[in-house]
Motif scaffolding. Structure first.
Motif, PDB file in Angstrom:
ATOM      1  N   PRO A 299       0.795  -1.232   0.000  1.00  0.00           N
ATOM      2  CA  PRO A 299       0.000   0.000   0.000  1.00  0.00           C
ATOM      3  C   PRO A 299       0.830   1.286   0.000  1.00  0.00           C
ATOM      4  N   ASN A 300       2.087   1.223   0.353  1.00  0.00           N
ATOM      5  CA  ASN A 300       2.914   2.433   0.376  1.00  0.00           C
ATOM      6  C   ASN A 300       3.533   2.760  -0.975  1.00  0.00           C
ATOM      7  N   HIS A 301       3.435   1.852  -1.930  1.00  0.00           N
ATOM      8  CA  HIS A 301       3.985   2.116  -3.263  1.00  0.00           C
ATOM      9  C   HIS A 301       3.009   2.971  -4.064  1.00  0.00           C
ATOM     10  N   ARG A 302       3.551   3.920  -4.814  1.00  0.00           N
ATOM     11  CA  ARG A 302       2.716   4.705  -5.727  1.00  0.00           C
ATOM     12  C   ARG A 302       2.176   3.775  -6.805  1.00  0.00           C
ATOM     13  N   ARG A 303       0.930   4.037  -7.203  1.00  0.00           N
ATOM     14  CA  ARG A 303       0.301   3.198  -8.211  1.00  0.00           C
ATOM     15  C   ARG A 303      -0.230   4.051  -9.354  1.00  0.00           C
ATOM     16  N   GLY A 304       0.028   3.577 -10.573  1.00  0.00           N
ATOM     17  CA  GLY A 304      -0.413   4.303 -11.756  1.00  0.00           C
ATOM     18  C   GLY A 304      -1.088   3.398 -12.762  1.00  0.00           C
ATOM     19  N   ALA A 305      -2.110   3.927 -13.401  1.00  0.00           N
ATOM     20  CA  ALA A 305      -2.831   3.204 -14.448  1.00  0.00           C
ATOM     21  C   ALA A 305      -2.399   3.738 -15.802  1.00  0.00           C
ATOM     22  N   LEU A 306      -1.984   2.841 -16.679  1.00  0.00           N
ATOM     23  CA  LEU A 306      -1.621   3.205 -18.042  1.00  0.00           C
ATOM     24  C   LEU A 306      -2.842   3.163 -18.934  1.00  0.00           C
ATOM     25  N   LEU A 307      -2.969   4.182 -19.784  1.00  0.00           N
ATOM     26  CA  LEU A 307      -4.075   4.228 -20.744  1.00  0.00           C
ATOM     27  C   LEU A 307      -3.563   4.616 -22.123  1.00  0.00           C
ATOM     28  N   ALA A 308      -4.126   3.978 -23.140  1.00  0.00           N
ATOM     29  CA  ALA A 308      -3.846   4.331 -24.528  1.00  0.00           C
ATOM     30  C   ALA A 308      -5.157   4.689 -25.223  1.00  0.00           C
ATOM     31  N   SER A 309      -6.121   5.107 -24.414  1.00  0.00           N
ATOM     32  CA  SER A 309      -7.413   5.560 -24.921  1.00  0.00           C
ATOM     33  C   SER A 309      -7.868   6.707 -24.023  1.00  0.00           C
ATOM     34  N   TYR A 310      -8.965   7.342 -24.387  1.00  0.00           N
ATOM     35  CA  TYR A 310      -9.478   8.486 -23.632  1.00  0.00           C
ATOM     36  C   TYR A 310     -10.869   8.118 -23.113  1.00  0.00           C
ATOM     37  N   PRO A 311     -10.929   7.330 -22.014  1.00  0.00           N
ATOM     38  CA  PRO A 311     -12.252   6.937 -21.499  1.00  0.00           C
ATOM     39  C   PRO A 311     -13.040   8.151 -21.008  1.00  0.00           C
ATOM     40  N   LEU A 312     -14.332   8.046 -21.088  1.00  0.00           N
ATOM     41  CA  LEU A 312     -15.177   9.154 -20.666  1.00  0.00           C
ATOM     42  C   LEU A 312     -15.126   9.374 -19.157  1.00  0.00           C
ATOM     43  N   GLN A 313     -14.895   8.315 -18.394  1.00  0.00           N
ATOM     44  CA  GLN A 313     -14.855   8.429 -16.933  1.00  0.00           C
ATOM     45  C   GLN A 313     -13.508   7.929 -16.424  1.00  0.00           C
ATOM     46  N   ARG A 314     -12.570   8.843 -16.345  1.00  0.00           N
ATOM     47  CA  ARG A 314     -11.212   8.483 -15.938  1.00  0.00           C
ATOM     48  C   ARG A 314     -11.059   8.373 -14.427  1.00  0.00           C
ATOM     49  N   LEU A 315     -11.662   9.259 -13.680  1.00  0.00           N
ATOM     50  CA  LEU A 315     -11.476   9.246 -12.227  1.00  0.00           C
ATOM     51  C   LEU A 315     -12.016   7.978 -11.580  1.00  0.00           C
ATOM     52  N   PRO A 316     -13.215   7.492 -11.951  1.00  0.00           N
ATOM     53  CA  PRO A 316     -13.668   6.221 -11.375  1.00  0.00           C
ATOM     54  C   PRO A 316     -12.730   5.060 -11.718  1.00  0.00           C
ATOM     55  N   LEU A 317     -12.149   5.095 -12.895  1.00  0.00           N
ATOM     56  CA  LEU A 317     -11.203   4.061 -13.303  1.00  0.00           C
ATOM     57  C   LEU A 317      -9.975   4.071 -12.386  1.00  0.00           C
ATOM     58  N   LEU A 318      -9.422   5.260 -12.134  1.00  0.00           N
ATOM     59  CA  LEU A 318      -8.262   5.373 -11.249  1.00  0.00           C
ATOM     60  C   LEU A 318      -8.619   4.956  -9.829  1.00  0.00           C
ATOM     61  N   GLU A 319      -9.788   5.366  -9.389  1.00  0.00           N
ATOM     62  CA  GLU A 319     -10.251   5.023  -8.040  1.00  0.00           C
ATOM     63  C   GLU A 319     -10.381   3.510  -7.879  1.00  0.00           C
ATOM     64  N   ALA A 320     -10.987   2.851  -8.852  1.00  0.00           N
ATOM     65  CA  ALA A 320     -11.190   1.405  -8.770  1.00  0.00           C
ATOM     66  C   ALA A 320      -9.865   0.644  -8.734  1.00  0.00           C
TER      67      ALA A 320
ATOM     68  N   VAL B  39      -5.625  17.482 -18.096  1.00  0.00           N
ATOM     69  CA  VAL B  39      -4.672  17.944 -17.081  1.00  0.00           C
ATOM     70  C   VAL B  39      -5.421  18.576 -15.912  1.00  0.00           C
ATOM     71  N   ARG B  40      -6.392  19.434 -16.216  1.00  0.00           N
ATOM     72  CA  ARG B  40      -7.186  20.086 -15.157  1.00  0.00           C
ATOM     73  C   ARG B  40      -7.930  19.066 -14.306  1.00  0.00           C
ATOM     74  N   GLU B  41      -8.541  18.083 -14.963  1.00  0.00           N
ATOM     75  CA  GLU B  41      -9.306  17.074 -14.238  1.00  0.00           C
ATOM     76  C   GLU B  41      -8.412  16.252 -13.309  1.00  0.00           C
ATOM     77  N   ILE B  42      -7.304  15.774 -13.817  1.00  0.00           N
ATOM     78  CA  ILE B  42      -6.415  14.927 -13.028  1.00  0.00           C
ATOM     79  C   ILE B  42      -5.814  15.720 -11.873  1.00  0.00           C
ATOM     80  N   HIS B  43      -5.307  16.902 -12.155  1.00  0.00           N
ATOM     81  CA  HIS B  43      -4.729  17.718 -11.078  1.00  0.00           C
ATOM     82  C   HIS B  43      -5.795  18.167 -10.083  1.00  0.00           C
ATOM     83  N   GLY B  44      -6.987  18.469 -10.581  1.00  0.00           N
ATOM     84  CA  GLY B  44      -8.075  18.876  -9.701  1.00  0.00           C
ATOM     85  C   GLY B  44      -8.508  17.786  -8.734  1.00  0.00           C
TER      86      GLY B  44
END
Length: 115
Positions: A27-48, A66-71
């Motif tokens: 749980p202490n490691h940073r986690r990132g999701a790779l995407l090669a598409s532009y899904p309509l709902q990115r935040l729920p995807l990252l959350e899941a 950029v605004r959405e992710i940083h926000g």
């Protein structure tokens, strides 16, 4: 766990199940999701997936993303950035990191934007 700097390790994958599963184990490691598409709902995807970083294919990154992710308090990494022009565009947009095959080009482009 036995490496020299385990606190600096990150987990990122196209297979978001891996991110989720390894995140429970480390749980202490940073986690990132790779995407090669532009899904309509990115935040729920990252959350899941339990990801705090979005690794997005560089040509798909735009100002609203950029605004959405940083926000949301998350980070945005652009991959695979291989041209000066693309590196400069992404730096101006404010991505958090660039990943590419030519680090010298990336450094030069970032310096050019920073002035």
């Amino acid at each position: 766990d036995r490496g020299p700097t385990p606190g600096r390790y990150s987990i990122h994958s196209f297979d978001h199940r891996i991110i989720h599963r390894l995140g429970r184990l480390r749980p202490n490691h940073r986690r990132g999701a790779l995407l090669a598409s532009y899904p309509l709902q990115r935040l729920p995807l990252l959350e899941a997936a339990g990801a705090s970083v979005l690794w997005m294919e560089c040509h798909l990154i735009d100002e609203p993303l950029v605004r959405e992710i940083h926000g949301s308090g998350r980070e945005l990494v652009a991959w695979t950035v291989n041209t000066d022009r693309e590196a400069e565009r992404l730096t101006r947009l404010g991505v958090d990191a660039l990943c590419g095959n030519y680090p010298d080009r990336l450094r030069a482009a970032v310096r050019a934007v920073a002035g």
